[in-house]
Design a protein around this motif. Structure first.
Motif, PDB file in Angstrom:
ATOM      1  N   CYS A  88       0.840  -1.194   0.000  1.00 34.64           N
ATOM      2  CA  CYS A  88       0.000   0.000   0.000  1.00 34.64           C
ATOM      3  C   CYS A  88       0.869   1.235   0.000  1.00 34.64           C
ATOM      4  O   CYS A  88       1.978   1.217   0.558  1.00 34.64           O
ATOM      5  CB  CYS A  88      -0.837  -0.062   1.282  1.00 34.64           C
ATOM      6  SG  CYS A  88      -1.856   1.376   1.574  1.00 34.64           S
ATOM      7  N   TYR A  90       0.211   3.916   1.576  1.00 37.37           N
ATOM      8  CA  TYR A  90       0.174   4.561   2.898  1.00 37.37           C
ATOM      9  C   TYR A  90       1.063   3.784   3.862  1.00 37.37           C
ATOM     10  O   TYR A  90       1.615   2.742   3.517  1.00 37.37           O
ATOM     11  CB  TYR A  90      -1.276   4.640   3.400  1.00 37.37           C
ATOM     12  CG  TYR A  90      -2.185   5.342   2.422  1.00 37.37           C
ATOM     13  CD1 TYR A  90      -1.794   6.540   1.831  1.00 37.37           C
ATOM     14  CD2 TYR A  90      -3.419   4.801   2.065  1.00 37.37           C
ATOM     15  CE1 TYR A  90      -2.612   7.184   0.916  1.00 37.37           C
ATOM     16  CE2 TYR A  90      -4.251   5.444   1.153  1.00 37.37           C
ATOM     17  CZ  TYR A  90      -3.842   6.626   0.572  1.00 37.37           C
ATOM     18  OH  TYR A  90      -4.642   7.258  -0.334  1.00 37.37           O
ATOM     19  N   CYS A  92       0.512   2.978   7.675  1.00 30.32           N
ATOM     20  CA  CYS A  92      -0.114   2.966   9.000  1.00 30.32           C
ATOM     21  C   CYS A  92       0.731   2.101   9.931  1.00 30.32           C
ATOM     22  O   CYS A  92       1.086   0.977   9.566  1.00 30.32           O
ATOM     23  CB  CYS A  92      -1.529   2.405   8.929  1.00 30.32           C
ATOM     24  SG  CYS A  92      -2.579   3.314   7.785  1.00 30.32           S
ATOM     25  N   CYS A  95      -0.482  -1.415  10.562  1.00 30.82           N
ATOM     26  CA  CYS A  95      -0.845  -2.241   9.398  1.00 30.82           C
ATOM     27  C   CYS A  95      -0.140  -3.602   9.437  1.00 30.82           C
ATOM     28  O   CYS A  95       1.092  -3.670   9.509  1.00 30.82           O
ATOM     29  CB  CYS A  95      -0.464  -1.505   8.128  1.00 30.82           C
ATOM     30  SG  CYS A  95      -0.867  -2.456   6.661  1.00 30.82           S
ATOM     31  N   LYS A 171      -8.655   4.084   2.348  1.00 31.96           N
ATOM     32  CA  LYS A 171      -8.488   5.322   3.120  1.00 31.96           C
ATOM     33  C   LYS A 171      -8.134   6.448   2.138  1.00 31.96           C
ATOM     34  O   LYS A 171      -7.653   7.495   2.539  1.00 31.96           O
ATOM     35  CB  LYS A 171      -7.349   5.175   4.136  1.00 31.96           C
ATOM     36  CG  LYS A 171      -7.655   4.277   5.319  1.00 31.96           C
ATOM     37  CD  LYS A 171      -6.665   4.515   6.449  1.00 31.96           C
ATOM     38  CE  LYS A 171      -6.858   3.528   7.578  1.00 31.96           C
ATOM     39  NZ  LYS A 171      -5.927   2.383   7.489  1.00 31.96           N
TER      40      LYS A 171
HETATM   41  S1  SF4 Z   1      -3.777  -0.153   7.124  1.00 30.09           S
HETATM   42 FE1  SF4 Z   1      -2.910   1.694   6.155  1.00 30.09          FE
HETATM   43  S2  SF4 Z   1      -0.993   1.022   5.193  1.00 30.09           S
HETATM   44 FE2  SF4 Z   1      -2.214  -0.826   5.638  1.00 30.09          FE
HETATM   45  S3  SF4 Z   1      -3.379  -1.230   3.761  1.00 30.09           S
HETATM   46 FE3  SF4 Z   1      -4.687   0.001   5.081  1.00 30.09          FE
HETATM   47  S4  SF4 Z   1      -4.282   2.130   4.457  1.00 30.09           S
HETATM   48 FE4  SF4 Z   1      -2.618   0.864   3.666  1.00 30.09          FE
END
Ligand code: SF4
Length: 341
Positions: A88, A90, A92, A95, A171
């Protein structure tokens, strides 16, 4: 954003490979035999790679569609997930992908048609039942949609299969491809949230809560079915006020009639994944929290977990009917009783 693209030789000339490569004209294109040589290589550092991930274009063989664990779902009996991407954009801190994968590089499987055939086969197993297909398990469904054209391919596909549901979980605020077209009734665009105070600290590179709500509002105006996902619930001593503020903000903008489902789930990680994540971020406050091991999973102590699930469920019921609420917890877990009350 992407300066290195690895390409499996077998799909070097695939039309989707060519389209993706055209978006990164300055990148280095490196052939490889199988993506696993790059992605599963030992001694990679997920944290370092996350600063500059490469893109790996690959072909998936087999295991296109997998069953979700029992107890996870949004109203259907037949629940499956599939991943056109791994990883991803992002970052997090909670995650599980960073605990599960050795590499932070993005893998993109270009052979959509094989996924679609496998979905059709699953639908054909029970043509009179509704089947749910979740697309955002190993990635964010929409964050790289401008590159992968996932929705451009899969929405018309699901439009032809009205007894199958597609969940896009995200997200991201990259919803232009959805706004450009008419909604389909069997697609749920589900947005994940933690309170702003948590998001600002733990959800790196993720659009702000207010921007995600703004994207949902636009989709609502166009008539898309929406989902809300509060999974994982993140503990903080001030969590009650934080979640109350979050719900107030969301339901100021969203109409209940636009919602297909609201789901919530506790923070839990398989122990080996947690240990990998802790090694990457030993100073991360999240991992210093009141966490412990229960049946091979790392989670908050049962009393905190139960209190949080009960509180969040009650506050959600101020805004949504119980019929829209779904716990994401294994079926035999004792905390399910809290949510089914
Ligand atoms: S938790 Fe955050 S980093 Fe993991 S897939 Fe979802 S948006 Fe992406």
């Amino acid at each position: 954003m992407i300066d290195t693209v690895y390409i499996e030789e077998e799909i070097w000339d695939h039309s989707r490979t060519r389209e993706v490569c055209a978006r990164f004209p300055k990148a280095r294109f490196i052939p490889c035999e199988r993506y696993g040589e790059i992605f599963n290589r030992k001694a990679q550092n997920f944290r370092l790679q996350k600063n500059r991930p490469a893109l790996i274009l690959a072909k998936k063989y087999g295991h296109f569609i997998l069953e979700t664990p029992k107890g996870y779902g949004i109203g259907g009996e037949r629940n499956f997930y599939f991943s056109h991407m791994l990883n991803c954009i992002y970052d997090c801190r909670y995650c599980f992908l960073q605990g599960m994968f050795r590499s932070a590089n993005y893998v993109f499987y270009v052979n959509y048609e094989d996924f679609q055939q496998a979905i059709e086969a699953k639908i054909a197993e029970a043509p009179s039942a509704e089947s749910y297909f979740f697309s955002g398990y190993d990635c964010d469904s929409l964050a790289l949609d401008s590159v992968t054209k996932f929705t451009e391919s899969f929405l018309p596909f699901f439009e032809r299969h009205s007894n199958a549901w597609l969940e896009l979980r995200t997200k991201s605020v990259q919803v232009q491809s959805l706004l450009r077209r008419d909604p389909i009734p069997n697609c749920v665009v589900a947005f994940s949230f933690t309170p702003s105070e948590i998001s600002d600290v733990l959800e790196h590179k993720v659009p702000k809560v207010s921007h995600r709500i703004g994207a949902m509002e636009k989709l609502q105006e166009r008539g898309w079915r929406l989902g809300l996902r509060f999974d994982p619930l993140i503990y903080h001593e001030d969590y009650k006020a934080q979640y109350e503020r979050l719900f107030r903000e969301i339901f100021l903008s969203l109409k209940v009639e636009s919602l297909h489902s609201v789901s919530l789930g506790p923070f839990r990680l398989p122990k080996p994944w947690y240990e990998n994540m802790y090694r990457l971020y030993p100073d991360e406050k999240l991992f210093a929290g009141p966490l412990g091991e229960h049946r091979g999973m790392i989670s908050y102590p049962v009393e905190i977990e139960q209190e949080m699930l009960g509180f969040v469920r009650e506050r959600l019921l101020d805004y949504t009917p119980q019929s829209l609420l779904y716990p994401c917890i294994p079926r035999n877990d004792p905390v399910v009783s809290i949510l089914k009350k």
